[in-house]
Design a protein around this motif. Structure first.
Motif, PDB file in Angstrom:
ATOM      1  N   LEU A 153       3.440   9.117  15.222  1.00 54.76           N
ATOM      2  CA  LEU A 153       2.926   9.769  14.020  1.00 54.76           C
ATOM      3  C   LEU A 153       1.671  10.557  14.358  1.00 54.76           C
ATOM      4  CD1 LEU A 153       3.308   6.865  11.434  1.00 54.76           C
ATOM      5  CD2 LEU A 153       4.850   8.795  11.794  1.00 54.76           C
ATOM      6  N   LYS A 154       1.595  11.781  13.812  1.00 51.53           N
ATOM      7  CA  LYS A 154       0.367  12.574  13.983  1.00 51.53           C
ATOM      8  C   LYS A 154      -0.757  11.962  13.169  1.00 51.53           C
ATOM      9  CE  LYS A 154       2.344  17.173  14.700  1.00 51.53           C
ATOM     10  NZ  LYS A 154       2.470  18.502  14.098  1.00 51.53           N
ATOM     11  N   SER A 155      -0.400  11.527  11.946  1.00 49.59           N
ATOM     12  CA  SER A 155      -1.433  10.947  11.091  1.00 49.59           C
ATOM     13  C   SER A 155      -0.825  10.008  10.066  1.00 49.59           C
ATOM     14  CB  SER A 155      -2.219  12.052  10.368  1.00 49.59           C
ATOM     15  OG  SER A 155      -1.371  12.726   9.471  1.00 49.59           O
ATOM     16  N   ILE A 156      -1.670   9.084   9.609  1.00 50.43           N
ATOM     17  CA  ILE A 156      -1.312   8.185   8.511  1.00 50.43           C
ATOM     18  C   ILE A 156      -2.511   8.161   7.580  1.00 50.43           C
ATOM     19  CG2 ILE A 156      -0.698   5.854   7.812  1.00 50.43           C
ATOM     20  CD1 ILE A 156       0.242   5.306  10.622  1.00 50.43           C
ATOM     21  N   GLU A 157      -2.242   8.367   6.314  1.00 53.28           N
ATOM     22  CA  GLU A 157      -3.318   8.331   5.332  1.00 53.28           C
ATOM     23  C   GLU A 157      -2.986   7.291   4.276  1.00 53.28           C
ATOM     24  OE1 GLU A 157      -5.687  11.324   2.265  1.00 53.28           O
ATOM     25  OE2 GLU A 157      -4.066  12.089   3.519  1.00 53.28           O
ATOM     26  N   VAL A 158      -3.899   6.358   4.047  1.00 48.95           N
ATOM     27  CA  VAL A 158      -3.701   5.363   3.003  1.00 48.95           C
ATOM     28  C   VAL A 158      -4.053   6.033   1.681  1.00 48.95           C
ATOM     29  CG1 VAL A 158      -4.396   3.111   2.111  1.00 48.95           C
ATOM     30  CG2 VAL A 158      -4.248   3.476   4.590  1.00 48.95           C
ATOM     31  N   LEU A 159      -3.033   6.239   0.854  1.00 45.74           N
ATOM     32  CA  LEU A 159      -3.233   6.917  -0.429  1.00 45.74           C
ATOM     33  C   LEU A 159      -3.671   5.946  -1.511  1.00 45.74           C
ATOM     34  CD1 LEU A 159      -0.017   9.141  -0.285  1.00 45.74           C
ATOM     35  CD2 LEU A 159      -2.349   9.766   0.399  1.00 45.74           C
ATOM     36  N   LYS A 160      -3.154   4.703  -1.442  1.00 40.45           N
ATOM     37  CA  LYS A 160      -3.521   3.685  -2.426  1.00 40.45           C
ATOM     38  C   LYS A 160      -3.409   2.327  -1.746  1.00 40.45           C
ATOM     39  CE  LYS A 160      -2.160   1.766  -6.884  1.00 40.45           C
ATOM     40  NZ  LYS A 160      -1.073   1.655  -7.834  1.00 40.45           N
ATOM     41  N   GLU A 161      -4.525   1.633  -1.697  1.00 35.02           N
ATOM     42  CA  GLU A 161      -4.564   0.317  -1.050  1.00 35.02           C
ATOM     43  C   GLU A 161      -3.910  -0.721  -1.962  1.00 35.02           C
ATOM     44  OE1 GLU A 161      -5.467  -2.046   2.136  1.00 35.02           O
ATOM     45  OE2 GLU A 161      -6.197   0.012   2.002  1.00 35.02           O
ATOM     46  N   ALA A 162      -3.120  -1.626  -1.369  1.00 35.46           N
ATOM     47  CA  ALA A 162      -2.489  -2.706  -2.133  1.00 35.46           C
ATOM     48  C   ALA A 162      -3.563  -3.658  -2.628  1.00 35.46           C
ATOM     49  CB  ALA A 162      -1.490  -3.445  -1.262  1.00 35.46           C
ATOM     50  N   THR A 163      -3.464  -4.050  -3.883  1.00 38.57           N
ATOM     51  CA  THR A 163      -4.458  -4.963  -4.457  1.00 38.57           C
ATOM     52  C   THR A 163      -3.874  -6.338  -4.742  1.00 38.57           C
ATOM     53  OG1 THR A 163      -3.946  -4.126  -6.661  1.00 38.57           O
ATOM     54  CG2 THR A 163      -5.803  -3.112  -5.504  1.00 38.57           C
TER      55      THR A 163
ATOM     56  N   SER B 234       0.845  -1.198   0.000  1.00 38.77           N
ATOM     57  CA  SER B 234       0.000   0.000   0.000  1.00 38.77           C
ATOM     58  C   SER B 234       0.878   1.244   0.000  1.00 38.77           C
ATOM     59  CB  SER B 234      -0.896   0.035   1.238  1.00 38.77           C
ATOM     60  OG  SER B 234      -1.827  -1.010   1.209  1.00 38.77           O
ATOM     61  N   ILE B 235       0.346   2.326  -0.544  1.00 41.42           N
ATOM     62  CA  ILE B 235       1.027   3.616  -0.520  1.00 41.42           C
ATOM     63  C   ILE B 235       0.374   4.446   0.573  1.00 41.42           C
ATOM     64  CG2 ILE B 235       1.676   5.670  -1.843  1.00 41.42           C
ATOM     65  CD1 ILE B 235       2.873   3.058  -2.957  1.00 41.42           C
ATOM     66  N   VAL B 236       1.196   4.953   1.499  1.00 38.51           N
ATOM     67  CA  VAL B 236       0.669   5.747   2.600  1.00 38.51           C
ATOM     68  C   VAL B 236       1.407   7.075   2.691  1.00 38.51           C
ATOM     69  CG1 VAL B 236      -0.048   3.728   3.950  1.00 38.51           C
ATOM     70  CG2 VAL B 236       2.213   4.709   4.319  1.00 38.51           C
ATOM     71  N   GLY B 237       0.737   8.044   3.298  1.00 42.33           N
ATOM     72  CA  GLY B 237       1.341   9.326   3.616  1.00 42.33           C
ATOM     73  C   GLY B 237       1.336   9.471   5.129  1.00 42.33           C
ATOM     74  N   CYS B 238       2.486   9.801   5.719  1.00 40.81           N
ATOM     75  CA  CYS B 238       2.607   9.915   7.176  1.00 40.81           C
ATOM     76  C   CYS B 238       3.135  11.290   7.545  1.00 40.81           C
ATOM     77  CB  CYS B 238       3.589   8.884   7.722  1.00 40.81           C
ATOM     78  SG  CYS B 238       3.203   7.190   7.334  1.00 40.81           S
TER      79      CYS B 238
ATOM     80  N   ASP C 235       7.567  16.105  10.052  1.00 43.54           N
ATOM     81  CA  ASP C 235       8.151  15.541   8.828  1.00 43.54           C
ATOM     82  C   ASP C 235       7.079  14.738   8.099  1.00 43.54           C
ATOM     83  OD1 ASP C 235      10.726  16.534   9.444  1.00 43.54           O
ATOM     84  OD2 ASP C 235      11.118  14.794  10.734  1.00 43.54           O
ATOM     85  N   HIS C 236       7.096  14.838   6.758  1.00 44.96           N
ATOM     86  CA  HIS C 236       6.095  14.158   5.941  1.00 44.96           C
ATOM     87  C   HIS C 236       6.788  13.102   5.084  1.00 44.96           C
ATOM     88  CE1 HIS C 236       2.225  13.808   3.891  1.00 44.96           C
ATOM     89  NE2 HIS C 236       2.939  13.626   2.794  1.00 44.96           N
ATOM     90  N   PHE C 237       6.243  11.889   5.089  1.00 44.41           N
ATOM     91  CA  PHE C 237       6.774  10.791   4.288  1.00 44.41           C
ATOM     92  C   PHE C 237       5.647  10.161   3.492  1.00 44.41           C
ATOM     93  CE2 PHE C 237       9.549  10.908   8.033  1.00 44.41           C
ATOM     94  CZ  PHE C 237      10.792  11.010   7.433  1.00 44.41           C
ATOM     95  N   ASP C 238       5.840  10.038   2.185  1.00 43.39           N
ATOM     96  CA  ASP C 238       4.942   9.264   1.328  1.00 43.39           C
ATOM     97  C   ASP C 238       5.744   8.074   0.844  1.00 43.39           C
ATOM     98  OD1 ASP C 238       2.863  11.052   1.526  1.00 43.39           O
ATOM     99  OD2 ASP C 238       3.285  12.060  -0.367  1.00 43.39           O
ATOM    100  N   GLY C 239       5.188   6.874   0.969  1.00 47.95           N
ATOM    101  CA  GLY C 239       5.937   5.726   0.503  1.00 47.95           C
ATOM    102  C   GLY C 239       5.134   4.451   0.522  1.00 47.95           C
TER     103      GLY C 239
END
Length: 184
Positions: A66-76, A17-21, A27-31
């Motif tokens: 982490l303040k927040s985690i957002e699932v940007l794209k769920e693994a299929t 999955s692709i997440v944004g933290c 600090d912001h991490f997308d990965g």
């Protein structure tokens, strides 16, 4: 959908999955999620490197921090199996790393200046070298002694040979590069 750190279940962090933290430091991490351990609340992300090359950084993040985690794209897809690791190669690499760290500590204790250590690492990229007290021994035939200049570089047999010429060429280039970096 944003989820506060530590509140989400394991299913939120599927491998691939692709997440944004956002960390508690801002600090912001997308990965891509490479791993998640629910017991330690550790998530491992593969993020793009800032370099021009197609390389990646691996970020180990504690979900509780982490303040927040957002699932940007769920693994299929089901993640591929991990490749087998060459245990002998890993052990050898670890032993070499420990030896290099011990060598660096010895150099500091002997008072080897930082510019000499940088030169040593430059030479070591292409030629076999080691420390013998405060002297660098290159190819078991060339000695680079303090103050680590072209003039302090000599052959063990006292003759001008191809090894000595090669080492002097590396030292000369290293000194030019260092002058360019410092702007002098």
């Amino acid at each position: 959908m944003a989820v506060s750190g530590g509140d989400a279940g394991e299913s939120r962090y599927k491998i691939g999955s692709i997440v944004g933290c956002v960390t508690s430091f801002g600090d912001h991490f997308d990965g891509e999620v490479m791993a998640y351990d629910s017991q330690s609340n550790l998530i491992v992300l593969k993020t793009k490197s800032n370099m021009d090359k197609p390389t990646f950084n691996i970020q180990f993040l504690n979900v509780k921090n982490l303040k927040s985690i957002e699932v940007l794209k769920e693994a299929t897809e089901v993640p591929p199996a991990l490749p087998a690791l060459n245990q002998n190669k890993l052990i050898k690499r670890a032993e070499e790393s420990i030896f290099e760290k011990q060598e660096a500590i010895k150099c500091q204790e002997l008072g080897v200046p930082s510019h000499a250590i940088k030169l040593y690492h430059t030479i070591k990229k292409t030629l076999h070298c080691r420390w013998q007290h405060r002297d660098m021994i290159v190819l078991d035939s060339v000695i680079v002694a303090p103050p680590y200049t072209l003039e302090s570089c000599s052959s063990q047999d006292g003759k001008e040979g191809k090894d000595l010429a090669q080492v002097k060429k590396i030292i000369e280039k290293h000194m030019r590069d260092q002058q360019t970096k410092s702007g002098t």
